[in-house]
Scaffold this motif. Sequence first.
Motif, PDB file in Angstrom:
ATOM      1  N   SER A  88      -3.183   1.481 -23.722  1.00 19.93           N
ATOM      2  CA  SER A  88      -2.043   2.037 -24.443  1.00 19.93           C
ATOM      3  C   SER A  88      -1.681   1.213 -25.670  1.00 19.93           C
ATOM      4  N   SER A  89      -2.430   0.144 -25.938  1.00 16.07           N
ATOM      5  CA  SER A  89      -2.121  -0.707 -27.080  1.00 16.07           C
ATOM      6  C   SER A  89      -3.411  -1.179 -27.741  1.00 16.07           C
ATOM      7  N   LEU A  90      -3.419  -1.104 -29.054  1.00 16.56           N
ATOM      8  CA  LEU A  90      -4.567  -1.617 -29.801  1.00 16.56           C
ATOM      9  C   LEU A  90      -4.585  -3.138 -29.834  1.00 16.56           C
ATOM     10  N   ILE A  91      -3.406  -3.731 -29.714  1.00 20.18           N
ATOM     11  CA  ILE A  91      -3.303  -5.183 -29.770  1.00 20.18           C
ATOM     12  C   ILE A  91      -3.324  -5.715 -28.336  1.00 20.18           C
ATOM     13  N   SER A  92      -4.487  -5.641 -27.735  1.00 15.61           N
ATOM     14  CA  SER A  92      -4.682  -6.192 -26.402  1.00 15.61           C
ATOM     15  C   SER A  92      -6.044  -6.869 -26.371  1.00 15.61           C
ATOM     16  N   SER A 124      -8.774   8.241 -30.894  1.00 16.64           N
ATOM     17  CA  SER A 124      -8.005   7.560 -31.951  1.00 16.64           C
ATOM     18  C   SER A 124      -8.247   6.058 -31.924  1.00 16.64           C
ATOM     19  N   PHE A 125      -8.243   5.458 -30.731  1.00 17.28           N
ATOM     20  CA  PHE A 125      -8.520   4.028 -30.621  1.00 17.28           C
ATOM     21  C   PHE A 125      -9.939   3.721 -31.072  1.00 17.28           C
ATOM     22  N   PRO A 159      -9.724  -4.473 -26.933  1.00 17.62           N
ATOM     23  CA  PRO A 159     -10.116  -4.032 -28.280  1.00 17.62           C
ATOM     24  C   PRO A 159     -10.358  -5.193 -29.245  1.00 17.62           C
ATOM     25  N   LEU A 160      -9.511  -6.215 -29.176  1.00 17.13           N
ATOM     26  CA  LEU A 160      -9.681  -7.348 -30.090  1.00 17.13           C
ATOM     27  C   LEU A 160     -10.947  -8.138 -29.768  1.00 17.13           C
ATOM     28  N   ALA A 206     -12.017  -0.496 -38.381  1.00 12.97           N
ATOM     29  CA  ALA A 206     -11.696  -1.922 -38.513  1.00 12.97           C
ATOM     30  C   ALA A 206     -12.968  -2.756 -38.513  1.00 12.97           C
ATOM     31  N   PHE A 238     -10.176   3.895 -34.825  1.00 21.07           N
ATOM     32  CA  PHE A 238      -9.534   2.720 -35.416  1.00 21.07           C
ATOM     33  C   PHE A 238     -10.427   1.492 -35.295  1.00 21.07           C
ATOM     34  N   LYS A 239     -10.986   1.266 -34.097  1.00 16.93           N
ATOM     35  CA  LYS A 239     -11.870   0.110 -33.922  1.00 16.93           C
ATOM     36  C   LYS A 239     -13.106   0.226 -34.800  1.00 16.93           C
TER      37      LYS A 239
END
Length: 185
Positions: free
Chosen positions: A142-146, A77-78, A149-150, A85, A81-82
């Motif tokens: 556990s978080s996309l906003i870390s 899933s991550f 990933p960014l 994006a 999403f990446k």
Amino acid sequence: MSPDQKQALVIELQNLDYCVAMCGDGANDCGALKVAHAGISLSETEASIASPFTSRNPTISAVLKVIKEGRAALVTSFGIFKYMAAYSLVQFISVMILYSIDSNLTDKQYLYVDLGLISIFAFFFGKTESFDGKLVEQVPLSSLISYTPLASLLLHLTVVTAFQVGFICINSRGLNLSSLRVKII
């Protein structure tokens, strides 16, 4: 333990910020199976109705399978999403660059890129399975906003933008890229 005590124990462990998995094989486990993060029924009786997961094998080896599948689902899933994006950001930058030189993609080109390329990659990305080997101790993000990933999205966007701007600069100087030939040895 009574059924209420089992459920209370699971709730108390969750209040302590533990991720709780519960295995049970009977009706007395139903409450705890419902409130656990991952309730695994080890039988096909009343407990299988209350729990999200049911194992046909009446041993706790199902816990490892649930963890592996859960991690695989999270990582996939991550990743999707990446991927989506990054695709959206790259397409945005590409369109902005094309606008800057008074050009744009045609509707057929957009359709080809969206349906012909991106959808197929995303479909096969989602078909990945869990690893059958040893379960590693390192847990997935556990978080996309870390940071990780960014940072990977920004690095990818920077590289793509640099290549596109570089090729436009080379092409604007009059170099004919189609005349370049590469000899494969």
